[in-house]
Write a protein that holds these residues in place. Structure first.
Motif, PDB file in Angstrom:
ATOM      1  N   UNK A   1      17.945   1.599   4.773  1.00  0.00           N
ATOM      2  CA  UNK A   1      19.159   0.840   4.408  1.00  0.00           C
ATOM      3  C   UNK A   1      18.665  -0.587   4.131  1.00  0.00           C
ATOM      4  N   UNK A   2      17.728  -0.944   4.741  1.00  0.00           N
ATOM      5  CA  UNK A   2      17.355  -2.126   4.863  1.00  0.00           C
ATOM      6  C   UNK A   2      16.060  -2.344   3.659  1.00  0.00           C
ATOM      7  N   UNK A   3      15.331  -1.300   3.349  1.00  0.00           N
ATOM      8  CA  UNK A   3      14.222  -1.382   2.358  1.00  0.00           C
ATOM      9  C   UNK A   3      14.487  -0.684   1.185  1.00  0.00           C
ATOM     10  N   UNK A   4      14.533  -1.315  -0.072  1.00  0.00           N
ATOM     11  CA  UNK A   4      14.889  -0.783  -1.491  1.00  0.00           C
ATOM     12  C   UNK A   4      13.694  -1.102  -2.510  1.00  0.00           C
ATOM     13  N   UNK A   5      13.763  -0.270  -3.559  1.00  0.00           N
ATOM     14  CA  UNK A   5      12.851  -0.832  -4.623  1.00  0.00           C
ATOM     15  C   UNK A   5      13.415  -0.206  -5.664  1.00  0.00           C
ATOM     16  N   UNK A   6      13.127  -0.646  -6.944  1.00  0.00           N
ATOM     17  CA  UNK A   6      13.811  -0.293  -8.190  1.00  0.00           C
ATOM     18  C   UNK A   6      13.745   1.238  -8.354  1.00  0.00           C
ATOM     19  N   UNK A   7      12.694   1.842  -8.052  1.00  0.00           N
ATOM     20  CA  UNK A   7      12.573   3.329  -8.223  1.00  0.00           C
ATOM     21  C   UNK A   7      13.005   4.159  -7.095  1.00  0.00           C
ATOM     22  N   UNK A   8      13.414   3.281  -6.084  1.00  0.00           N
ATOM     23  CA  UNK A   8      14.257   3.956  -4.872  1.00  0.00           C
ATOM     24  C   UNK A   8      15.383   3.028  -4.589  1.00  0.00           C
ATOM     25  N   UNK A   9      16.368   3.028  -5.341  1.00  0.00           N
ATOM     26  CA  UNK A   9      17.489   1.973  -5.210  1.00  0.00           C
ATOM     27  C   UNK A   9      18.327   2.329  -4.047  1.00  0.00           C
ATOM     28  N   UNK A  10      18.308   3.367  -3.595  1.00  0.00           N
ATOM     29  CA  UNK A  10      19.202   3.848  -2.490  1.00  0.00           C
ATOM     30  C   UNK A  10      18.336   4.163  -1.136  1.00  0.00           C
ATOM     31  N   UNK A  11      17.576   5.147  -1.419  1.00  0.00           N
ATOM     32  CA  UNK A  11      16.739   5.582  -0.278  1.00  0.00           C
ATOM     33  C   UNK A  11      15.390   5.914  -0.569  1.00  0.00           C
TER      34      UNK A  11
ATOM     35  N   UNK B   1       0.651  -1.313  -0.118  1.00  0.00           N
ATOM     36  CA  UNK B   1      -0.152   0.009   0.190  1.00  0.00           C
ATOM     37  C   UNK B   1       0.943   1.143   0.002  1.00  0.00           C
ATOM     38  N   UNK B   2       2.063   1.149   0.437  1.00  0.00           N
ATOM     39  CA  UNK B   2       3.059   2.335   0.844  1.00  0.00           C
ATOM     40  C   UNK B   2       3.502   2.560  -0.763  1.00  0.00           C
ATOM     41  N   UNK B   3       4.065   1.477  -1.317  1.00  0.00           N
ATOM     42  CA  UNK B   3       4.664   1.494  -2.713  1.00  0.00           C
ATOM     43  C   UNK B   3       4.776  -0.226  -3.041  1.00  0.00           C
ATOM     44  N   UNK B   4       4.200  -0.439  -4.025  1.00  0.00           N
ATOM     45  CA  UNK B   4       4.288  -2.002  -4.293  1.00  0.00           C
ATOM     46  C   UNK B   4       5.553  -2.363  -4.598  1.00  0.00           C
ATOM     47  N   UNK B   5       6.350  -1.442  -5.310  1.00  0.00           N
ATOM     48  CA  UNK B   5       7.738  -1.836  -5.470  1.00  0.00           C
ATOM     49  C   UNK B   5       8.698  -2.339  -4.222  1.00  0.00           C
ATOM     50  N   UNK B   6       8.254  -2.019  -3.017  1.00  0.00           N
ATOM     51  CA  UNK B   6       8.836  -2.490  -2.046  1.00  0.00           C
ATOM     52  C   UNK B   6       8.848  -4.135  -1.997  1.00  0.00           C
ATOM     53  N   UNK B   7       7.617  -4.720  -2.302  1.00  0.00           N
ATOM     54  CA  UNK B   7       7.717  -6.040  -2.320  1.00  0.00           C
ATOM     55  C   UNK B   7       7.902  -6.435  -3.649  1.00  0.00           C
ATOM     56  N   UNK B   8       7.566  -5.949  -4.642  1.00  0.00           N
ATOM     57  CA  UNK B   8       7.883  -6.308  -6.169  1.00  0.00           C
ATOM     58  C   UNK B   8       7.859  -7.855  -6.269  1.00  0.00           C
ATOM     59  N   UNK B   9       8.984  -8.203  -6.921  1.00  0.00           N
ATOM     60  CA  UNK B   9       8.981  -9.787  -7.227  1.00  0.00           C
ATOM     61  C   UNK B   9       9.961 -10.337  -6.175  1.00  0.00           C
ATOM     62  N   UNK B  10      10.266  -9.673  -5.082  1.00  0.00           N
ATOM     63  CA  UNK B  10      11.232 -10.219  -4.162  1.00  0.00           C
ATOM     64  C   UNK B  10      10.435 -11.419  -3.258  1.00  0.00           C
ATOM     65  N   UNK B  11      11.383 -12.378  -2.756  1.00  0.00           N
ATOM     66  CA  UNK B  11      10.702 -13.086  -2.025  1.00  0.00           C
ATOM     67  C   UNK B  11      10.138 -12.677  -0.697  1.00  0.00           C
ATOM     68  N   UNK B  12       9.237 -13.093  -0.436  1.00  0.00           N
ATOM     69  CA  UNK B  12       8.501 -12.363   0.794  1.00  0.00           C
ATOM     70  C   UNK B  12       9.053 -12.850   2.056  1.00  0.00           C
ATOM     71  N   UNK B  13       9.572 -14.069   2.275  1.00  0.00           N
ATOM     72  CA  UNK B  13      10.510 -14.353   3.310  1.00  0.00           C
ATOM     73  C   UNK B  13      11.706 -13.438   3.501  1.00  0.00           C
ATOM     74  N   UNK B  14      12.169 -12.851   2.495  1.00  0.00           N
ATOM     75  CA  UNK B  14      13.196 -11.817   2.693  1.00  0.00           C
ATOM     76  C   UNK B  14      12.665 -10.497   2.956  1.00  0.00           C
ATOM     77  N   UNK B  15      11.505 -10.245   2.636  1.00  0.00           N
ATOM     78  CA  UNK B  15      11.132  -8.937   3.156  1.00  0.00           C
ATOM     79  C   UNK B  15      10.766  -9.038   4.531  1.00  0.00           C
ATOM     80  N   UNK B  16      10.013 -10.235   5.043  1.00  0.00           N
ATOM     81  CA  UNK B  16       9.896 -10.513   6.376  1.00  0.00           C
ATOM     82  C   UNK B  16      11.156 -10.359   7.327  1.00  0.00           C
TER      83      UNK B  16
END
Length: 87
Positions: A53-63, A12-27
């Motif tokens: 530092x822990x959460x990135x997304x393609x449209x936010x590769x650094x911060x 809901x904040x930004x779908x790219x946070x989760x994107x195609x990443x493994x949900x276990x990794x996000x948890x």
């Protein structure tokens, strides 16, 4: 389910946070952030910095913007470690 709600809230904040990443990794990143909340409960600036530092997304590769990072931090706290104090 807590994990499902956590993932949904991040999307809901930004779908790219989760994107195609493994949900276990996000948890896992969220649980790491919980350790930081426990270690630095009264240092909001540090917690937001660690979130960036822990959460990135393609449209936010650094911060993320500070507001987004703070929202991510709130989701982590609410869904994964609500019993940890955070000032």
């Amino acid at each position: 389910m807590t994990q499902a709600a956590y993932i949904a809230d991040l999307k809901a904040i930004d779908p790219a946070i989760v994107g195609g990443k493994d949900e276990g990794r996000i948890v896992g990143r969220g649980r790491d952030q919980c350790s930081s909340i426990k270690s630095f409960p009264n240092n909001g600036a540090k917690l937001v910095d660690l979130t960036n530092k822990r959460f990135t997304a393609p449209n936010h590769p650094e911060v993320f913007e500070l507001v987004e990072a703070a929202r991510i931090l709130d989701v982590v706290h609410k869904r994964l470690c609500p019993t940890y104090p955070m000032g």
